[in-house]
Design a protein around this motif. Structure first.
Motif, mmCIF file in Angstrom:
data_model
loop_
_atom_site.group_PDB
_atom_site.id
_atom_site.type_symbol
_atom_site.label_atom_id
_atom_site.label_comp_id
_atom_site.label_asym_id
_atom_site.label_seq_id
_atom_site.Cartn_x
_atom_site.Cartn_y
_atom_site.Cartn_z
ATOM 1 N N GLY A 2 13.144 -23.710 -70.121
ATOM 2 C CA GLY A 2 13.444 -22.410 -70.676
ATOM 3 C C GLY A 2 12.249 -21.558 -71.043
ATOM 4 N N LEU A 3 11.046 -21.932 -70.655
ATOM 5 C CA LEU A 3 9.844 -21.189 -70.987
ATOM 6 C C LEU A 3 9.182 -20.691 -69.705
ATOM 7 C CD1 LEU A 3 8.218 -23.700 -73.517
ATOM 8 C CD2 LEU A 3 9.370 -21.577 -74.107
ATOM 9 N N ASP A 4 8.384 -19.636 -69.847
ATOM 10 C CA ASP A 4 7.553 -19.191 -68.738
ATOM 11 C C ASP A 4 6.317 -20.081 -68.735
ATOM 12 O OD1 ASP A 4 6.546 -17.762 -66.620
ATOM 13 O OD2 ASP A 4 5.804 -16.115 -67.863
ATOM 14 N N ILE A 5 6.220 -20.964 -67.745
ATOM 15 C CA ILE A 5 5.194 -21.995 -67.717
ATOM 16 C C ILE A 5 4.191 -21.698 -66.607
ATOM 17 C CG2 ILE A 5 4.778 -24.464 -67.362
ATOM 18 C CD1 ILE A 5 7.811 -24.777 -68.182
ATOM 19 N N THR A 6 2.909 -21.871 -66.919
ATOM 20 C CA THR A 6 1.835 -21.694 -65.941
ATOM 21 C C THR A 6 0.987 -22.949 -65.919
ATOM 22 O OG1 THR A 6 1.746 -19.343 -66.490
ATOM 23 C CG2 THR A 6 -0.121 -20.244 -65.283
#
Length: 170
Positions: A2-6
């Motif tokens: 559920g997170l914007d992951i890089t």
């Protein structure tokens, strides 16, 4: 998740965040000079997993990091740590896959690492990604005197390797 992951390489500019994570994950395993050396060594490959900085401001959004040394055709994974608040959520798995993928992309044929004998969660993760236990290093960890479990994984250049390391769908 559920997170914007890089997932991206770690730079020397991010060393303070890495030191904070090192203390949280490993109790201060490496010094600032050790990290500086590793981050500028062409045979050392550092990757970090980041989320929005507002979620983890103390580390500028970096919630995990991993490193391997490229030695001949072997990737020796030296570090893999995830902020305690974000452990057991798949971030270690993402980092491991990214490290193995990077190792493959630069021509490494196999990977090796040591895990604390008591860290069954890490050992299970590595086994899921093809690592096999091949031995022990007695009293390997200086802080506790704990044994290190030596693990190896070959086949990084096999055609089906990318399928093997792809994380399962979320």
């Amino acid at each position: 998740m559920g997170l914007d992951i890089t997932i991206s390489p770690i730079s020397v500019d991010e060393i303070e965040s890495i030191l904070i994570l090192d203390r949280l994950c490993f109790g201060g395993l490496w010094s600032i000079d050790s990290y500086r050396r590793e981050l500028t060594n062409e045979n050392s490959h550092f990757l970090g997993v980041s989320v929005d900085k507002s979620i983890c401001p103390a580390t500028n959004g970096i919630i995990g990091f991993g490193c391997f040394w490229a030695i001949l055709d072997e990737a020796h994974i030296t570090l893999l740590g995830v902020h305690p608040q974000y452990q057991r959520q798949g971030f270690g798995q993402l980092l491991l896959c990214a490290l193995l993928d990077k190792a493959r992309s630069i021509g490494m044929a196999r990977a090796t690492l040591e895990a604390r004998a008591s860290n069954q969660g890490a050992i299970d993760l590595y086994q899921r990604y093809g690592f096999q236990t091949v031995g022990r290093r007695k009293k390997y960890y200086q802080d506790t005197g704990e044994d290190g479990v030596i693990m190896w994984r070959g086949g990084l250049q096999r055609p089906d390797f990318t399928h093997i390391i792809s994380p399962p769908p979320a």
